[in-house]
Design an enzyme around this catalytic site. Structure first.
Site, mmCIF file in Angstrom:
data_model
loop_
_atom_site.group_PDB
_atom_site.id
_atom_site.type_symbol
_atom_site.label_atom_id
_atom_site.label_comp_id
_atom_site.label_asym_id
_atom_site.label_seq_id
_atom_site.Cartn_x
_atom_site.Cartn_y
_atom_site.Cartn_z
ATOM 1 N N ALA A 82 -51.430 -34.674 -9.085
ATOM 2 C CA ALA A 82 -51.981 -35.134 -10.362
ATOM 3 C C ALA A 82 -51.021 -34.737 -11.472
ATOM 4 C CB ALA A 82 -53.350 -34.501 -10.626
ATOM 5 N N GLU A 83 -51.163 -35.395 -12.599
ATOM 6 C CA GLU A 83 -50.666 -34.833 -13.854
ATOM 7 C C GLU A 83 -51.777 -33.894 -14.303
ATOM 8 O OE1 GLU A 83 -47.842 -35.019 -15.494
ATOM 9 O OE2 GLU A 83 -46.939 -36.358 -14.018
ATOM 10 N N THR A 99 -50.876 -41.922 -12.720
ATOM 11 C CA THR A 99 -50.878 -41.013 -11.555
ATOM 12 C C THR A 99 -52.304 -40.738 -11.077
ATOM 13 O OG1 THR A 99 -48.841 -39.965 -12.291
ATOM 14 C CG2 THR A 99 -50.217 -38.697 -10.770
ATOM 15 N N THR A 133 -61.516 -30.913 -10.960
ATOM 16 C CA THR A 133 -61.586 -29.895 -12.001
ATOM 17 C C THR A 133 -62.971 -29.837 -12.645
ATOM 18 O OG1 THR A 133 -60.751 -29.382 -14.209
ATOM 19 C CG2 THR A 133 -60.614 -31.666 -13.549
ATOM 20 N N ASP A 134 -63.289 -28.680 -13.232
ATOM 21 C CA ASP A 134 -64.549 -28.551 -13.973
ATOM 22 C C ASP A 134 -64.525 -29.337 -15.283
ATOM 23 O OD1 ASP A 134 -62.764 -26.939 -15.395
ATOM 24 O OD2 ASP A 134 -64.017 -25.145 -15.362
ATOM 25 N N GLU A 135 -63.310 -29.738 -15.743
ATOM 26 C CA GLU A 135 -63.210 -30.397 -17.053
ATOM 27 C C GLU A 135 -63.919 -31.745 -17.080
ATOM 28 O OE1 GLU A 135 -59.593 -30.308 -19.174
ATOM 29 O OE2 GLU A 135 -59.051 -28.322 -18.434
ATOM 30 N N TYR A 159 -56.696 -36.334 -19.849
ATOM 31 C CA TYR A 159 -56.569 -35.691 -18.535
ATOM 32 C C TYR A 159 -57.908 -35.685 -17.810
ATOM 33 C CZ TYR A 159 -56.754 -31.906 -15.125
ATOM 34 O OH TYR A 159 -57.002 -31.175 -13.990
ATOM 35 N N LYS A 163 -59.125 -37.602 -14.375
ATOM 36 C CA LYS A 163 -59.630 -36.898 -13.178
ATOM 37 C C LYS A 163 -61.040 -37.392 -12.848
ATOM 38 C CE LYS A 163 -58.098 -34.009 -11.002
ATOM 39 N NZ LYS A 163 -57.232 -34.023 -9.783
ATOM 40 N N LYS A 198 -48.866 -23.491 -19.308
ATOM 41 C CA LYS A 198 -50.291 -23.165 -19.301
ATOM 42 C C LYS A 198 -50.491 -21.778 -19.898
ATOM 43 C CE LYS A 198 -51.022 -27.026 -16.932
ATOM 44 N NZ LYS A 198 -50.815 -27.221 -15.526
ATOM 45 N N PRO A 292 -56.304 -31.106 -30.274
ATOM 46 C CA PRO A 292 -57.288 -32.136 -30.646
ATOM 47 C C PRO A 292 -58.358 -32.271 -29.560
ATOM 48 C CG PRO A 292 -55.039 -32.967 -30.861
ATOM 49 C CD PRO A 292 -54.944 -31.632 -30.179
#
Ligand code: NAD
Ligand code: DAU
Length: 363
Positions: A82-83, A99, A133-135, A159, A163, A198, A292
């Site tokens: 992933a990106e 991607t 991911t949790d996002e 992102y 996902k 990160k 943002p």
């Protein structure tokens, strides 16, 4: 027996491959495009290991993936590719769509065709494990309960939206075609081989270089941190015992505000590698413009994987962060090598006038 993984030269993927081959003789086909985030140096310890077969290529390249599946007949595929960086997705969402969504779709199509042609037993035993991911669940307020597998999807960045789309495709391939998929949604990882764009590795690297430690906004955003090797053990456990079609949230009940994380890293560096001038590293903390659409809080409710699969993390945050800081201190060559030209360009674009590289703080 063989497994095929995508994105195995990245942060989590390379930790996964190393851990897998430390405990199993099952061959790993590692398909990675080697973007800026893919780093074969993470895997140098496997250079003599015949069970690690690295293939440089795109997981969305249908001809290549079809050929790999035919040649190696994996009993499972694990999709890490992933990106992965939220800030990059804000500056350039296109690559994330290409991607994370189109790439995953092409990969799913190849795997579906391969799986459809397997003999009955192999077909039943096959797994497509999608690492997410949790996002995808969006942002929590301070008092909201942690994300369960039943939370609705409310992604807020390009992102997380990309996902989320990939998770939906994976789910649909199970529902529509019967592909035996399992998805994991994990919280923030940290540990060895984490690219220094990160938060945690950026702070460790910048602190030692005498650069500012850029904290977005008020630094009170909360993330839920898990040592990367615990994420890897969760994925192994899910592959082994997870139920087809299910989703497992993965986390270590470790919610911390960003500013606390930065102070913890500074305190460990004060102890392990004090500044030459004897001053504390937290003097380098600099508040910069907020991201943002910055999500305020993530938190994972990990009760399902704990109770149904008996998984628990081995590290506490205190033990994991100490190991992580020590790893970066022990591996200055790795850090120097990832800080290539393209990485520096990114830092300048992201932080502009506030660029850590430009501002310079005397250590
Ligand atoms: P990373 O950016 O460090 O690594 C991604 C890897 O994928 C790199 O090696 C890159 O070269 C490779 N890649 C990118 N595009 C590719 C393509 N088209 N074909 C083949 N390989 C390609 O990411 P990471 O932090 O290791 O994350 C791995 C996965 O885990 C991602 O799917 C991410 O969404 C998910 N995840 C990450 C975290 C985290 O905290 N880092 C937490 C939960 C889930
Ligand atoms: O929650 C899982 C996600 O964690 C993964 O899906 C992503 O791939 C991974 O990158 C990570 O996303 P975050 O955006 O949470 O991670 P990042 O390290 O970029 O930022 C962590 C927090 O620190 C976030 O609130 C933003 C803040 N931050 C980050 C950077 C890079 C700063 O304050 N300053 C910084 O310079």
């Amino acid at each position: 027996m063989t497994i095929l993984i995508t994105g195995g030269a990245g942060f989590i993927g390379s930790n996964f491959v190393l851990d897998w081959l430390a405990q199993s003789e099952e061959t790993v086909i590692n398909l990675d495009k080697l973007t800026y985030a893919g780093n074969l140096q993470n895997l140098t310890s496997l250079s003599e290991n015949p069970e690690h077969i690295f293939v440089e290529g795109d997981f969305g390249d249908v001809a290549l993936v079809n050929q790999l599946l035919r040649a190696h007949q994996p009993r499972a595929v694990l999709n890490f590719a992933a990106e992965s960086h939220v800030d990059r997705s804000i500056h350039g969402p296109g690559e994330f769509i290409h991607t994370n969504i189109v790439g995953t779709f092409n990969f799913l199509e190849c795997v579906r065709a391969y799986w459809s042609g397997l003999a009955a037993d192999a077909k039943t035993a096959f797994r497509f494990l999608h690492v997410s991911t949790d996002e995808v669940y969006g942002s929590l307020s301070k008092t909201d309960p942690a994300f369960t597998e039943n939370n609705k999807y409310e992604p807020n960045s390009p992102y997380s939206a990309s996902k989320a789309a990939s998770d939906h495709l994976v789910r649909a391939y199970h529902h529509t075609y019967g592909l035996p998929v399992i998805t994991t949604n994990c919280s923030n990882n940290y540990g060895p081989f984490h690219f220094p764009e990160k938060l945690i590795p950026l702070m460790i690297v910048n602190a030692q270089a005498g650069k500012p430690l850029p904290v977005y906004g008020d630094g009170q955003q909360i993330r839920d941190w898990l040592y990367v090797k615990d994420h890897c053990s969760a994925i192994r456990r899910v592959l082994e015992a997870g139920a087809v079609g299910e989703v497992y949230n993965v986390g270590g009940w470790n919610e911390k505000p960003n500013l606390d994380i930065v102070h913890t890293v500074c305190a460990l560096l004060d102890e392990l590698k004090p500044r030459a001038d004897g001053k504390p590293y937290n003097e380098q903390i600099t508040y910069v413009t907020d991201r943002p659409g910055h999500d305020r809080r993530y938190a994972i409710d990990a009760r399902k994987i704990e109770s149904q699969l008996g998984w628990k993390p081995a590290e506490t945050f205190e033990t994991g962060i100490r190991k992580t800081v020590q790893w970066y201190l022990d591996n200055p060559e790795w850090v120097a090598n990832v800080q290539s030209g393209s990485y520096k360009d990114w830092v300048n674009r992201q932080y502009g006038d506030q660029a850590p590289a430009a501002a310079g703080v005397a250590a």
